[in-house]
Design an enzyme around this catalytic site. Sequence first.
Site, mmCIF file in Angstrom:
data_model
loop_
_atom_site.group_PDB
_atom_site.id
_atom_site.type_symbol
_atom_site.label_atom_id
_atom_site.label_comp_id
_atom_site.label_asym_id
_atom_site.label_seq_id
_atom_site.Cartn_x
_atom_site.Cartn_y
_atom_site.Cartn_z
ATOM 1 C CG HIS A 115 6.245 -14.326 -4.683
ATOM 2 N ND1 HIS A 115 7.035 -13.737 -3.716
ATOM 3 C CD2 HIS A 115 5.443 -13.333 -5.149
ATOM 4 C CE1 HIS A 115 6.711 -12.466 -3.605
ATOM 5 N NE2 HIS A 115 5.749 -12.195 -4.463
ATOM 6 C CG ASP B 44 9.419 -15.608 -2.154
ATOM 7 O OD1 ASP B 44 9.613 -15.858 -3.359
ATOM 8 O OD2 ASP B 44 8.631 -14.734 -1.748
ATOM 9 C CB SER C 214 6.450 -9.162 -4.881
ATOM 10 O OG SER C 214 5.329 -9.337 -4.060
ATOM 11 N N GLY C 215 9.665 -8.747 -4.464
ATOM 12 C CA GLY C 215 10.969 -8.896 -5.087
ATOM 13 C C GLY C 215 11.886 -7.710 -4.901
#
Length: 400
Positions: A209, A254, A350-351
């Site tokens: 994402h 994801d 995120s990530g």
Amino acid sequence: MIALIGTAVVLALAIIIGLLIYFLAYDQRSHYYQASFQIPSMEYDPEFSVEHSRASHALKEKINTEIDQIFQRSILSQHYVKSHVVNFRPTNRGLKTDVLFLFQTPSVKADTIKWQADNILHENLKSNKSFLKTDISLPHLREMHGTQAKHILNSCCGLGMEYPTMERIAGGKTADQAAWPWQASLQMDGSHWCGASLISEEWLLTAAHCFDNSKNPKLWTVSFGTTLRPPLMSRRVESIIIHENYAAHEHDDDIAVVRLSTPVFFSEDVHRVCLPEATLEVLPKSKVFVTGWGATKVNGPFPNTLRQVEVEIISNDVCNQVNVYGGAVSSGMICAGFLTGKHDACEGDSGGPLVITLDRNIWYLIGIVSWGIGCGKENKPGLYTRVTHYRDWIKSKTNI
């Protein structure tokens, strides 16, 4: 005049002696050498090539102990720092290994130290008491450039700090330098966008994402180090591979891998995290860490220094309860945090990595920061892409 000349001579001698003392006693520099050895009493075991396997660890410890004792009893005891076993490989005469040596010596004595070290090894390995034998095909120490040597010394995965104390991302505590050397920052137009984890010299693992707005690798760069500005190291992105089943703004699958345009040289501050086997099971209540440069609170500022937070694994059954995520947590996700809230990842994390330490303080990447509701909200722990679920997919794209 005679007095002035005498004084000048004394000063000149003092300066010369001072310089000699400095270069011989204080100008200690690192010198790296490599040597090969035979172990005729042992046959090659495939487990020796499995990173962090018990067989490999035990044999490396045995070899390092043998070499440590040789040099610590020698005239080079003050210059010898350590040895590092690089690899094992089979030969028709048993087992062969390459070993890297680090000495601290003045530059003016480097050649002498190398010659002495070579003789010390040869003399000691003649003994029947030693299970190591000189490799006659490569009988001498070979000098190695410092950058390449440091790359080898830090090539083992998962080498981070010893288990750290409780700290928070949202609470504002910072991570120690080199505590999480695989942490990377994915940046677009020079601004931090997402976290990522270094899994090899040229591959990163992150969340799909992160690229909902742009999949063009030319727009992305990656930085390493504890601070965003200044970065310790930067790289351009060559390619971005997103899971084929991922749908933008959805939570399943994801996951993405990013290839760097130029491989990194490993160091104490930048090296890779371990990837777990697909069969690894992490039990509820297990202590894990998430790191990132995300916001310290909802709609809060992004910090410049990396932060960390310790959280707990929560079973998917608990996270799928009606008052938590009501069935939205799939088998490809990990739930981690606290139902009471407070400690959590946040926007901008995120990530990034969710890691666990297993035997001997080796860190494994088990999750990728994916989604959640709020930051540290009650009954809304963080959701992470489960790395073991996608282990085969990662290998198919990166061969790791």
